[in-house]
Design a protein around this motif. Sequence first.
Motif, mmCIF file in Angstrom:
data_model
loop_
_atom_site.group_PDB
_atom_site.id
_atom_site.type_symbol
_atom_site.label_atom_id
_atom_site.label_comp_id
_atom_site.label_asym_id
_atom_site.label_seq_id
_atom_site.Cartn_x
_atom_site.Cartn_y
_atom_site.Cartn_z
ATOM 1 N N GLY A 1 33.893 104.724 32.846
ATOM 2 C CA GLY A 1 32.578 105.328 33.015
ATOM 3 C C GLY A 1 31.970 104.993 34.359
ATOM 4 N N ARG A 2 32.198 103.766 34.827
ATOM 5 C CA ARG A 2 31.722 103.362 36.151
ATOM 6 C C ARG A 2 32.369 104.210 37.242
ATOM 7 N NH1 ARG A 2 27.790 102.269 38.326
ATOM 8 N NH2 ARG A 2 27.326 100.856 36.606
ATOM 9 N N ILE A 3 33.648 104.487 37.111
ATOM 10 C CA ILE A 3 34.331 105.352 38.079
ATOM 11 C C ILE A 3 33.716 106.746 38.073
ATOM 12 C CG2 ILE A 3 36.525 106.519 38.584
ATOM 13 C CD1 ILE A 3 37.943 104.010 37.536
ATOM 14 N N ILE A 4 33.453 107.270 36.892
ATOM 15 C CA ILE A 4 32.871 108.609 36.773
ATOM 16 C C ILE A 4 31.495 108.664 37.435
ATOM 17 C CG2 ILE A 4 31.927 110.269 35.106
ATOM 18 C CD1 ILE A 4 34.215 109.427 33.213
ATOM 19 N N LEU A 5 30.710 107.602 37.261
ATOM 20 C CA LEU A 5 29.363 107.581 37.822
ATOM 21 C C LEU A 5 29.366 107.386 39.339
ATOM 22 C CD1 LEU A 5 27.570 105.380 35.141
ATOM 23 C CD2 LEU A 5 27.066 107.776 35.634
ATOM 24 N N ASP A 6 30.272 106.562 39.836
ATOM 25 C CA ASP A 6 30.230 106.175 41.246
ATOM 26 C C ASP A 6 30.998 107.109 42.177
ATOM 27 O OD1 ASP A 6 28.705 104.056 40.507
ATOM 28 O OD2 ASP A 6 30.263 102.539 40.729
#
Length: 367
Positions: free
Chosen positions: A214-219
Amino acid sequence: MSSTLNNRLISLDAMRGFTIAGMVIVNDPGSWSHVYAPLLHAKWNGATPTDLVFPFFLFIVGVSIALAYQKRLDQQVDKGPLVKKIFIRSLKIFALGIFLWLWPKFDFGHIRWAGVLPRISLVFLACALLFLYTDWKQQLKISIGILVGYWIIMAYIPIPGIGAPDLSVPEKNWANFIDYKILPGVLWQKTWDPEGILSTFPAIVSGITGMLIGRIILDTKDEFKKLSWVFFWGWAMLGLGNILGWFFPINKHIWTSSYVLYTSGLAALSLAAFILIVDILSIKKWTQIGRVFGANAITSYVLAGMLTLVFYRDIFGDSGLNDMFMETMTGIGFSPKLASLSYAIIYMFIIYIPAYILYKKKIFIKV
């Protein structure tokens, strides 16, 4: 991303919903005596498609936490009320799990305190708090520490009264030992529980892997890079899980470290496919079942558990509706396993009807 709704990926909602649909199908065959092998859990070591369903949902819980709470962290909101809501939601999900176990007889003398919903509640609680109070590097270190520590405990540390662990049998490992000694109430496997105490820790890592994705998707703003990184880390986890499986077997029943990596890798690859098809290419029509179930996932799961009272109990005579269906279908030439699967699919669509009504009326029950 071209198709987001209230900071939610349509692709993630669809994947969540298809996972719930899968849960209903594997949990509710026409007859447990006639089930295709892929729709059963592996007896011990190894994994079948059915063994992917639960960890996929926990992975999705982790991704959802990242998408839901990062915006609030960016706004620097007071964490106190958030923590209170997290605890309340976790307690609600746990209570629903106990309710489903008690339904419909409500025999309070025989409660199973572990289970699917209790584990979801604990994973959500741990992951949400970690997301609020740690960064992704700390979450990664915690994950590695849990997976390595669990491997060492389960594979190498002697068990009192038993000796060296033997991962080829259910009764000779620390998860079994702790459940038998400590876990109160009914144990699913008499002396241990697949959603027991010790195995909940690596299950939390299944949620953390979702938070990291999810962090990858957001960043990552560039859609191609976003998709590429999710795909890459999916393959990386899948490969590491298979390699670790040579030393610490892939096993859903005790949620081994290799199982966490193997299933999280497949979940990330699946999410990458959903992002490509749904969010980037905007091919959405085929995802309606997933989006409908995904919008009220826990509600649909609970409803499926409650309606077994009508569709599986012998309230209409000597046999339940499933028994009558099996007799009819086999009587006209269907194989028992195909008849059993057909009933499970029909039951899934029965649950789909109230879920669809809620979806069309834009009623989203937040548990």
